[in-house]
Write a protein that holds these residues in place. Structure first.
Motif, PDB file in Angstrom:
ATOM      1  N   ASP A  79       0.848  -1.195   0.000  1.00  0.00           N
ATOM      2  CA  ASP A  79       0.000   0.000   0.000  1.00  0.00           C
ATOM      3  C   ASP A  79       0.891   1.257   0.000  1.00  0.00           C
ATOM      4  OD1 ASP A  79      -2.127   1.658   0.211  1.00  0.00           O
ATOM      5  OD2 ASP A  79      -2.791   0.986   2.197  1.00  0.00           O
ATOM      6  N   VAL A  80       1.582   1.464  -1.129  1.00  0.00           N
ATOM      7  CA  VAL A  80       2.617   2.515  -1.200  1.00  0.00           C
ATOM      8  C   VAL A  80       2.039   3.903  -0.943  1.00  0.00           C
ATOM      9  CG1 VAL A  80       4.380   3.544  -2.692  1.00  0.00           C
ATOM     10  CG2 VAL A  80       3.924   1.127  -2.836  1.00  0.00           C
ATOM     11  N   GLY A  81       0.754   4.074  -1.252  1.00  0.00           N
ATOM     12  CA  GLY A  81       0.124   5.385  -1.087  1.00  0.00           C
ATOM     13  C   GLY A  81       0.144   5.880   0.356  1.00  0.00           C
ATOM     14  N   ARG A  82       0.481   5.005   1.304  1.00  0.00           N
ATOM     15  CA  ARG A  82       0.499   5.422   2.707  1.00  0.00           C
ATOM     16  C   ARG A  82       1.847   6.006   3.128  1.00  0.00           C
ATOM     17  NH1 ARG A  82      -1.047   1.361   6.854  1.00  0.00           N
ATOM     18  NH2 ARG A  82      -1.423   3.240   8.088  1.00  0.00           N
ATOM     19  N   LEU A  83       2.792   6.080   2.212  1.00  0.00           N
ATOM     20  CA  LEU A  83       4.140   6.491   2.628  1.00  0.00           C
ATOM     21  C   LEU A  83       4.147   7.905   3.208  1.00  0.00           C
ATOM     22  CD1 LEU A  83       5.584   8.573   0.444  1.00  0.00           C
ATOM     23  CD2 LEU A  83       5.823   6.515  -0.881  1.00  0.00           C
ATOM     24  N   THR A  84       5.100   8.144   4.107  1.00  0.00           N
ATOM     25  CA  THR A  84       5.108   9.403   4.857  1.00  0.00           C
ATOM     26  C   THR A  84       6.379  10.233   4.652  1.00  0.00           C
ATOM     27  OG1 THR A  84       6.047   8.298   6.784  1.00  0.00           O
ATOM     28  CG2 THR A  84       3.645   8.436   6.695  1.00  0.00           C
ATOM     29  N   THR A  85       7.347   9.742   3.889  1.00  0.00           N
ATOM     30  CA  THR A  85       8.565  10.527   3.660  1.00  0.00           C
ATOM     31  C   THR A  85       8.201  11.851   2.990  1.00  0.00           C
ATOM     32  OG1 THR A  85       9.960   8.583   3.494  1.00  0.00           O
ATOM     33  CG2 THR A  85      10.802  10.570   2.458  1.00  0.00           C
ATOM     34  N   ARG A  86       8.693  12.953   3.561  1.00  0.00           N
ATOM     35  CA  ARG A  86       8.337  14.301   3.070  1.00  0.00           C
ATOM     36  C   ARG A  86       9.411  14.830   2.126  1.00  0.00           C
ATOM     37  NH1 ARG A  86       8.866  17.745   7.736  1.00  0.00           N
ATOM     38  NH2 ARG A  86       8.263  19.399   6.305  1.00  0.00           N
ATOM     39  N   ALA A  87       8.981  15.592   1.136  1.00  0.00           N
ATOM     40  CA  ALA A  87       9.908  16.301   0.252  1.00  0.00           C
ATOM     41  C   ALA A  87       9.596  17.801   0.353  1.00  0.00           C
ATOM     42  CB  ALA A  87       9.739  15.821  -1.187  1.00  0.00           C
ATOM     43  N   VAL A  88      10.641  18.584   0.657  1.00  0.00           N
ATOM     44  CA  VAL A  88      10.450  20.030   0.848  1.00  0.00           C
ATOM     45  C   VAL A  88      11.301  20.765  -0.188  1.00  0.00           C
ATOM     46  CG1 VAL A  88      10.679  21.922   2.503  1.00  0.00           C
ATOM     47  CG2 VAL A  88      10.160  19.596   3.321  1.00  0.00           C
ATOM     48  N   PRO A  89      10.683  21.654  -1.008  1.00  0.00           N
ATOM     49  CA  PRO A  89      11.468  22.327  -2.049  1.00  0.00           C
ATOM     50  C   PRO A  89      12.465  23.322  -1.444  1.00  0.00           C
ATOM     51  CG  PRO A  89       9.195  23.142  -2.034  1.00  0.00           C
ATOM     52  CD  PRO A  89       9.269  22.051  -1.023  1.00  0.00           C
ATOM     53  N   GLU A  90      13.646  23.408  -2.102  1.00  0.00           N
ATOM     54  CA  GLU A  90      14.676  24.354  -1.655  1.00  0.00           C
ATOM     55  C   GLU A  90      15.529  24.692  -2.880  1.00  0.00           C
ATOM     56  OE1 GLU A  90      17.196  23.970   2.230  1.00  0.00           O
ATOM     57  OE2 GLU A  90      18.520  23.422   0.592  1.00  0.00           O
ATOM     58  N   GLY A  91      15.324  25.862  -3.443  1.00  0.00           N
ATOM     59  CA  GLY A  91      16.086  26.268  -4.629  1.00  0.00           C
ATOM     60  C   GLY A  91      15.852  25.304  -5.784  1.00  0.00           C
ATOM     61  N   ASP A  92      16.953  24.794  -6.380  1.00  0.00           N
ATOM     62  CA  ASP A  92      16.802  23.906  -7.540  1.00  0.00           C
ATOM     63  C   ASP A  92      16.684  22.436  -7.129  1.00  0.00           C
ATOM     64  OD1 ASP A  92      19.311  23.348  -6.639  1.00  0.00           O
ATOM     65  OD2 ASP A  92      20.261  23.347  -8.624  1.00  0.00           O
ATOM     66  N   HIS A  93      16.582  22.195  -5.827  1.00  0.00           N
ATOM     67  CA  HIS A  93      16.489  20.792  -5.388  1.00  0.00           C
ATOM     68  C   HIS A  93      15.437  20.667  -4.282  1.00  0.00           C
ATOM     69  CE1 HIS A  93      19.702  22.662  -2.864  1.00  0.00           C
ATOM     70  NE2 HIS A  93      18.945  22.147  -1.908  1.00  0.00           N
ATOM     71  N   TRP A  94      15.359  19.448  -3.712  1.00  0.00           N
ATOM     72  CA  TRP A  94      14.413  19.190  -2.614  1.00  0.00           C
ATOM     73  C   TRP A  94      15.196  18.624  -1.442  1.00  0.00           C
ATOM     74  CZ3 TRP A  94       8.824  19.282  -3.416  1.00  0.00           C
ATOM     75  CH2 TRP A  94       8.453  19.648  -4.718  1.00  0.00           C
ATOM     76  N   ARG A  95      14.578  18.738  -0.254  1.00  0.00           N
ATOM     77  CA  ARG A  95      15.171  18.063   0.914  1.00  0.00           C
ATOM     78  C   ARG A  95      14.189  17.016   1.419  1.00  0.00           C
ATOM     79  NH1 ARG A  95      20.024  19.574   3.191  1.00  0.00           N
ATOM     80  NH2 ARG A  95      20.832  21.536   2.403  1.00  0.00           N
ATOM     81  N   LEU A  96      14.732  15.848   1.780  1.00  0.00           N
ATOM     82  CA  LEU A  96      13.887  14.721   2.203  1.00  0.00           C
ATOM     83  C   LEU A  96      13.991  14.495   3.705  1.00  0.00           C
ATOM     84  CD1 LEU A  96      14.909  12.113  -0.560  1.00  0.00           C
ATOM     85  CD2 LEU A  96      12.961  13.681  -0.610  1.00  0.00           C
ATOM     86  N   TYR A  97      12.823  14.171   4.306  1.00  0.00           N
ATOM     87  CA  TYR A  97      12.765  13.856   5.738  1.00  0.00           C
ATOM     88  C   TYR A  97      11.880  12.627   5.917  1.00  0.00           C
ATOM     89  CZ  TYR A  97      14.399  18.662   6.020  1.00  0.00           C
ATOM     90  OH  TYR A  97      15.123  19.813   5.841  1.00  0.00           O
ATOM     91  N   GLY A  98      12.354  11.640   6.681  1.00  0.00           N
ATOM     92  CA  GLY A  98      11.529  10.454   6.949  1.00  0.00           C
ATOM     93  C   GLY A  98      12.366   9.188   6.895  1.00  0.00           C
ATOM     94  N   ASP A  99      11.682   8.049   6.814  1.00  0.00           N
ATOM     95  CA  ASP A  99      12.364   6.747   6.867  1.00  0.00           C
ATOM     96  C   ASP A  99      11.905   5.820   5.743  1.00  0.00           C
ATOM     97  OD1 ASP A  99      13.716   6.538   9.742  1.00  0.00           O
ATOM     98  OD2 ASP A  99      11.797   7.587   9.964  1.00  0.00           O
ATOM     99  N   LYS A 100      12.845   5.111   5.171  1.00  0.00           N
ATOM    100  CA  LYS A 100      12.512   3.993   4.271  1.00  0.00           C
ATOM    101  C   LYS A 100      12.906   2.712   4.990  1.00  0.00           C
ATOM    102  CE  LYS A 100      10.989   6.234   0.676  1.00  0.00           C
ATOM    103  NZ  LYS A 100       9.630   6.058   0.149  1.00  0.00           N
ATOM    104  N   TRP A 101      12.098   1.676   4.806  1.00  0.00           N
ATOM    105  CA  TRP A 101      12.214   0.518   5.680  1.00  0.00           C
ATOM    106  C   TRP A 101      12.918  -0.684   5.062  1.00  0.00           C
ATOM    107  CZ3 TRP A 101       9.447  -4.281   6.515  1.00  0.00           C
ATOM    108  CH2 TRP A 101       9.653  -4.803   7.795  1.00  0.00           C
ATOM    109  N   PHE A 102      12.943  -0.755   3.716  1.00  0.00           N
ATOM    110  CA  PHE A 102      13.570  -1.922   3.073  1.00  0.00           C
ATOM    111  C   PHE A 102      14.290  -1.434   1.835  1.00  0.00           C
ATOM    112  CE2 PHE A 102      12.297  -6.342   4.423  1.00  0.00           C
ATOM    113  CZ  PHE A 102      13.501  -6.909   4.070  1.00  0.00           C
ATOM    114  N   CYS A 103      15.566  -1.137   1.956  1.00  0.00           N
ATOM    115  CA  CYS A 103      16.321  -0.521   0.857  1.00  0.00           C
ATOM    116  C   CYS A 103      17.428  -1.466   0.423  1.00  0.00           C
ATOM    117  CB  CYS A 103      16.922   0.799   1.307  1.00  0.00           C
ATOM    118  SG  CYS A 103      15.702   1.935   1.972  1.00  0.00           S
ATOM    119  N   SER A 104      17.240  -2.132  -0.717  1.00  0.00           N
ATOM    120  CA  SER A 104      18.270  -3.041  -1.202  1.00  0.00           C
ATOM    121  C   SER A 104      19.351  -2.261  -1.924  1.00  0.00           C
ATOM    122  CB  SER A 104      17.659  -4.081  -2.132  1.00  0.00           C
ATOM    123  OG  SER A 104      16.903  -4.977  -1.354  1.00  0.00           O
TER     124      SER A 104
END
Ligand SMILES: Cc1cc2nc3c(=O)[nH]c(=O)nc-3n(C[C@H](O)[C@H](O)[C@H](O)COP(=O)(O)OP(=O)(O)OC[C@H]3O[C@@H](n4cnc5c(N)ncnc54)[C@H](O)[C@@H]3O)c2cc1C
Length: 435
Positions: free
Chosen positions: A42-67
């Motif tokens: 149910d990927v639509g429930r993800l909570t990692t946030r993306a915040v715009p900053e100039g020409d890029h974004w900053r990410l906040y949150g957790d990923k649980w299974f990263c191969s």
């Protein structure tokens, strides 16, 4: 693939060469991070946030299974602040491991997973503390774009499962032909012969449908064929669903065929079995992939019509295969397509999604194996794949009760021919197929 298709020119110039080069000294590795504690399926429930900053974004949150957790570049999903809930609000981002000045990006691998298999590839939990990332494609189409890549990965899961089964088959056959038990080779005992056929069948079904799907993918990508694209849309989840399940069982049974030594870590079998269990979990669990085949490929896209057309065309093209057998295949195609449609269109039948997906797989492989028999016969006079097609009908599609005998003279002839490895003439294969 995602970067090539959706990335800005600036991102492509910076990262594409490293990701695609075959020069190992310049190669940069990639990964994809979607799963969070809140949602894998149910990927639509993800909570990692993306915040715009100039020409890029900053990410906040957790990923649980990263191969491939320490990859140089990760493609990931995150929700821009203010975006709607669900998959529609999710964007696709490229996150480099190192920043332009060479310093590490702002994320940490919190923990590595202790896994059943695929132990040579690290999977970890990752925390983003304002990691710098760049959006890829349309910010409101992240999930749809990522889903395209997932479909390619699902095909690769079919290929991997086939490869695991092939290696398992090779080891089982080597032992079955080399070891003497009770005065005969293992392969000469009736029960072993039947068991070897049961190992061979799912392997050859998977191999056949991998190639049919890959061929359709090439036609869709290179020639822009809409029919081929529809074929890929349905065959990919069908292949992923069934071949990954079959690999789990087959690799275990092939291990058993070697006896106790199959259980020992000095040989490949234990690892093959462990790794086989992953195929039906990542890139969509069995349930999710069966629901994709029925609920989306059939119900939403009507892709089963392309499959029916393709299978009927293959049956017609296999002119050397006896007419009676081809008529039987045609009826089975229509039955499997009809069953898939009835399950897809009826919400109350959702619990039959796995059975309907399996039926499509078995019928499609019975046809593709018969079609291949005709092709190989034309090229070098060997029609043994028609025997495998017949086995699909007997083992996978026959309606027999628990007390109905299955072994018999026909199956034993098939075992003798397939296990010997020698070519089979079309006359002999045709006679057995219609027996
Ligand atoms: C070794 C490994 C490596 C991985 N690597 C990555 C990676 O690199 N990147 C990444 O993003 N993810 C990765 N994953 C995560 C993987 O994709 C998810 O675990 C998977 O998608 C299932 O999600 P989940 O764990 O949240 O299980 P859940 O979604 O909670 O599923 C639990 C059970 O519920 C069932 N279920 C869920 N929804 C339905 C439904 N609608 N109907 C019926 N049944 C349903 C599922 O089939 C499953 O049996 C990896 C997983 C493993 C094991």
């Amino acid at each position: 693939m995602l970067l090539d298709r959706y990335g800005s020119e600036a991102l492509k110039t910076r990262y594409l060469d490293g990701l695609t080069t075959t020069d190992m000294t310049r190669l940069t590795q990639g990964a994809q991070f979607m799963t969070e504690k809140e949602g894998g399926s149910d990927v639509g429930r993800l909570t990692t946030r993306a915040v715009p900053e100039g020409d890029h974004w900053r990410l906040y949150g957790d990923k649980w299974f990263c191969s491939n957790a320490d990859a140089d570049i990760a493609m990931l999903l995150a929700r821009p602040d203010g975006a709607p809930d669900g998959t529609r609000g999710v964007g696709l981002f490229l996150m480099p491991r190192r920043l332009d000045d060479g310093s590490p990006n702002h994320y940490r691998i919190i923990r590595l997973k202790e896994k059943l298999g695929t132990r040579s590839m690290a999977s970890g939990e990752i925390r983003f503390d304002g990691a710098i990332a760049y959006h890829v494609g349309r910010i409101d189409r992240g999930f749809v774009q990522m889903a395209e890549m997932v479909n390619w990965s699902r095909l690769s899961n079919g290929v991997k499962s086939t490869a695991l089964m092939r290696r398992s088959m090779h080891d089982a056959m080597t032992v079955a032909h080399g070891r003497i038990v009770f005065g005969r080779r293992i392969a000469d005992h009736p029960l072993s012969r039947r068991q070897l056929l049961k190992l061979m069948l799912p392997l050859e079904q998977a191999l056949s449908l991998c190639l049919v799907t890959a061929d359709a993918l090439e036609r869709a990508e290179q020639q822009g064929s809409q029919e081929a694209a529809a074929l890929v849309r349905i065959l990919t989840p069908v292949l992923k669903y069934r071949s990954t399940r079959d690999a789990r069982k087959m690799c275990g049974d092939a291990l058993e065929m070697r006896g106790g030594i199959g259980y020992v870590e000095e040989f490949a079998n234990a690892r093959l079995l462990r790794d086989a269990h992953l195929g039906s979990i990542w890139e969509g669990t069995g349930n999710i992939v069966a629901l994709d085949a029925l609920g989306r490929a059939v119900r939403r896209h009507g892709a089963e019509a392309a499959l029916a057309d393709d299978l009927h065309a293959r049956i017609s093209a296999a002119a050397v295969v006896p007419q009676a057998y081809r008529e039987r295949l045609k009826r089975l195609v229509d039955q499997a397509i009809g069953f898939a449609r009835s399950v897809a269109e009826n919400d109350a039948a959702e619990a039959d999604a796995r059975r309907a997906t399996s039926a499509l797989y078995h019928v499609a492989s019975a046809v593709s194996l018969a079609w291949e028999a005709a092709q190989v016969h034309d090229r070098r006079g060997d029609a043994r794949r028609l025997l495998l097609s017949r086995l699909v009908l007997d083992h996978r599609l026959a309606v027999g009760g628990p007390f109905a005998p299955m072994a018999g003279a026909t199956e034993d002839r098939i075992a003798g021919l397939l296990l010997s490895g020698r070519p089979v003439s079309i006359a002999e294969a045709a006679e057995i197929a219609t027996a």
